[in-house]
Design a protein around this motif. Sequence first.
Motif, short mmCIF file in Angstrom:
data_model
loop_
_atom_site.label_atom_id
_atom_site.label_comp_id
_atom_site.label_asym_id
_atom_site.label_seq_id
_atom_site.Cartn_x
_atom_site.Cartn_y
_atom_site.Cartn_z
N PRO A 103 0.75 -1.30 -0.11
CA PRO A 103 -0.13 0.05 -0.10
C PRO A 103 0.72 1.36 -0.09
N PHE A 104 0.38 2.52 -0.48
CA PHE A 104 0.91 3.73 -0.76
C PHE A 104 0.02 4.75 0.02
N ILE A 105 0.81 5.39 0.96
CA ILE A 105 0.19 6.53 1.45
C ILE A 105 0.75 7.79 0.87
N VAL A 106 -0.37 8.72 0.42
CA VAL A 106 0.12 10.15 0.17
C VAL A 106 -0.53 11.00 1.01
N VAL A 107 0.06 11.94 1.75
CA VAL A 107 -0.35 12.88 2.67
C VAL A 107 -0.09 14.46 2.04
N ASP A 108 -1.26 14.89 1.43
CA ASP A 108 -1.31 16.12 0.88
C ASP A 108 -1.40 17.22 1.85
N GLU A 109 -0.99 18.43 1.80
CA GLU A 109 -0.95 19.50 2.55
C GLU A 109 -0.33 19.13 3.92
N SER A 110 0.81 18.39 3.73
CA SER A 110 1.34 17.86 4.94
C SER A 110 1.67 18.68 6.20
N LEU A 111 1.67 19.90 6.02
CA LEU A 111 1.90 20.91 7.10
C LEU A 111 0.54 20.67 8.32
N LYS A 112 -0.40 19.95 7.78
CA LYS A 112 -1.72 19.78 8.63
C LYS A 112 -1.38 18.55 9.86
N ILE A 113 -0.08 17.75 9.61
CA ILE A 113 0.30 16.86 10.55
C ILE A 113 1.79 17.57 11.24
N LYS A 114 1.98 18.62 11.33
CA LYS A 114 3.40 19.18 11.84
C LYS A 114 3.17 19.02 13.46
N ASN A 115 2.00 19.01 14.00
CA ASN A 115 1.81 18.98 15.42
C ASN A 115 2.12 17.62 15.91
N ALA A 116 3.23 17.17 16.26
CA ALA A 116 3.44 15.91 16.75
C ALA A 116 2.59 15.28 17.44
N SER A 117 2.14 16.04 18.75
CA SER A 117 1.37 15.24 19.48
C SER A 117 -0.29 15.23 19.14
N ALA A 118 -0.76 15.64 18.15
CA ALA A 118 -2.02 15.68 17.65
C ALA A 118 -2.72 14.43 17.30
N LYS A 119 -3.75 14.22 17.84
CA LYS A 119 -4.52 12.78 17.41
C LYS A 119 -4.31 12.44 16.06
N ARG A 120 -4.39 13.34 15.10
CA ARG A 120 -4.45 12.94 13.84
C ARG A 120 -3.15 12.74 13.21
N THR A 121 -2.12 13.51 13.72
CA THR A 121 -0.88 13.19 13.51
C THR A 121 -0.30 11.68 14.05
N GLN A 122 -0.74 11.40 15.05
CA GLN A 122 -0.36 10.10 15.56
C GLN A 122 -1.04 8.95 15.03
N ARG A 123 -2.29 9.15 14.52
CA ARG A 123 -2.96 8.42 13.67
C ARG A 123 -2.30 8.12 12.29
N VAL A 124 -1.91 9.24 11.75
CA VAL A 124 -1.18 9.07 10.40
C VAL A 124 0.05 8.30 10.47
N PHE A 125 0.88 8.52 11.57
CA PHE A 125 1.97 7.67 11.90
C PHE A 125 1.66 6.15 12.04
N GLU A 126 0.65 5.79 12.83
CA GLU A 126 0.32 4.43 12.76
C GLU A 126 -0.02 3.82 11.42
N LEU A 127 -0.67 4.75 10.71
CA LEU A 127 -1.15 4.16 9.15
C LEU A 127 -0.07 4.26 8.45
N GLY A 128 1.00 4.98 8.61
CA GLY A 128 2.26 5.00 7.72
C GLY A 128 3.14 3.81 8.10
N LYS A 129 3.01 3.09 9.29
CA LYS A 129 3.92 1.95 9.69
C LYS A 129 3.45 0.73 8.83
N LYS A 130 2.12 0.74 8.33
CA LYS A 130 1.54 -0.28 7.61
C LYS A 130 1.46 0.06 6.00
N SER A 131 2.22 0.88 5.63
CA SER A 131 2.38 1.02 4.36
C SER A 131 3.63 0.86 3.68
N TYR A 132 3.62 0.42 2.55
CA TYR A 132 5.05 0.19 1.85
C TYR A 132 5.84 1.33 1.11
#
Length: 392
Positions: A103-132
Amino acid sequence: MKQSTSLSDDQKKAIDKLEKLRVGALFMDPGTGKTLTALNIISTSETDWVLFIVPFQTKQNLQDELDKWGFDMPYRIVGVETLSSSDRVYLELLEEFDKYNKPFIVVDESLKIKNASAKRTQRVFELGKKSYYRLVLNGTPISKNVMDLWAQMEFLSSKILNMSYDEYQNTFIDYIYHAETHHFEISNQVNIDYLYSLVRPYVFDAKLNLDIDSVHERWDYEIENKNNYFEAKEELLSRDSAEQEDLFLAFTAKMQHSYAIDQGKVEAIDDIIECEHHQPAIIFCKFVNAKEFFQDRYPSCKVLTYGKGTFGLNLQQYKLMIFADKTWDYAQLEQATRRIYRMGQTKDTKFYYLTGDVGLERLMDNCINNKVWVLNEFKKSSKKEKWLKDNL
């Protein structure tokens, strides 16, 4: 996917660089065609499914782009805001990843995940671990300072920086501690060449160069009714130093709102439209009442607000833009201008920046011009009341 015969040199260079990697960043100016570039990179990979994470308001814009270019790979589009608000969607995505090999993840307007402690960012991190494969897209990857970059690189791969958030902060940021307020203030960004050497292999950075003119003009006007402005200023001055810091943005927004549809501003916009022979314009403002007022007064114009109006819209049919309200955020302003000054624009563009005759307007201009965050400048002042009087 349909093959494009009209890729720019920068797009071709980006594809050539990043198609060889499993992770990468397209830090291409708004308007340089980063979406098409990303689709070409995806098409050269071995992926069997793509997850596009985008600002919610741009989902339809991306869908239109995918349809336009005949993107025929299995995919799903999810708003980044949905990741923090919907447990159901997040759990669905975790399960969906298990169905595919690469699988491939594309995060557009990635400044939206600049806050490392935000819930959305943490979930993007977890999804990223499952991507190739992982790819981030942004026209302005740094809005305030280099701390904005850590989460974006960490999502791509923790091996790029090979630093925790605290280690990164200690390596690239100098701080001043204010004992009286117990606040840390960023005083300087350091070791930037070293940071660049770490991220450079994974980043393609393109600047927009068009064979058209882009004219930017400041248009001064007199605010006719300043009573509410000065009342808000005096109320802020009456607070103690700690309260002033906490309330600064709220009160300056109140001050700015007080002249959002002031007669002096309205007449200035009338004059600009008259000067430009009544051609349709895009008008940017900050407040709901201003948007409604301007849309009613100027039916041939398109009225947008910062934030929603600065992402994902391709509006090359317009050549004129008027900024009725100022913003503190350089990235927002840059995004806004690139709604019309972008690839596909064939005519000269013109931008007007309305500037009222109060200190707040000059302060906002200075912050944008110097790319500094106003609260940092405020906190530097040992005599905050004098700073407010001098600047507002």
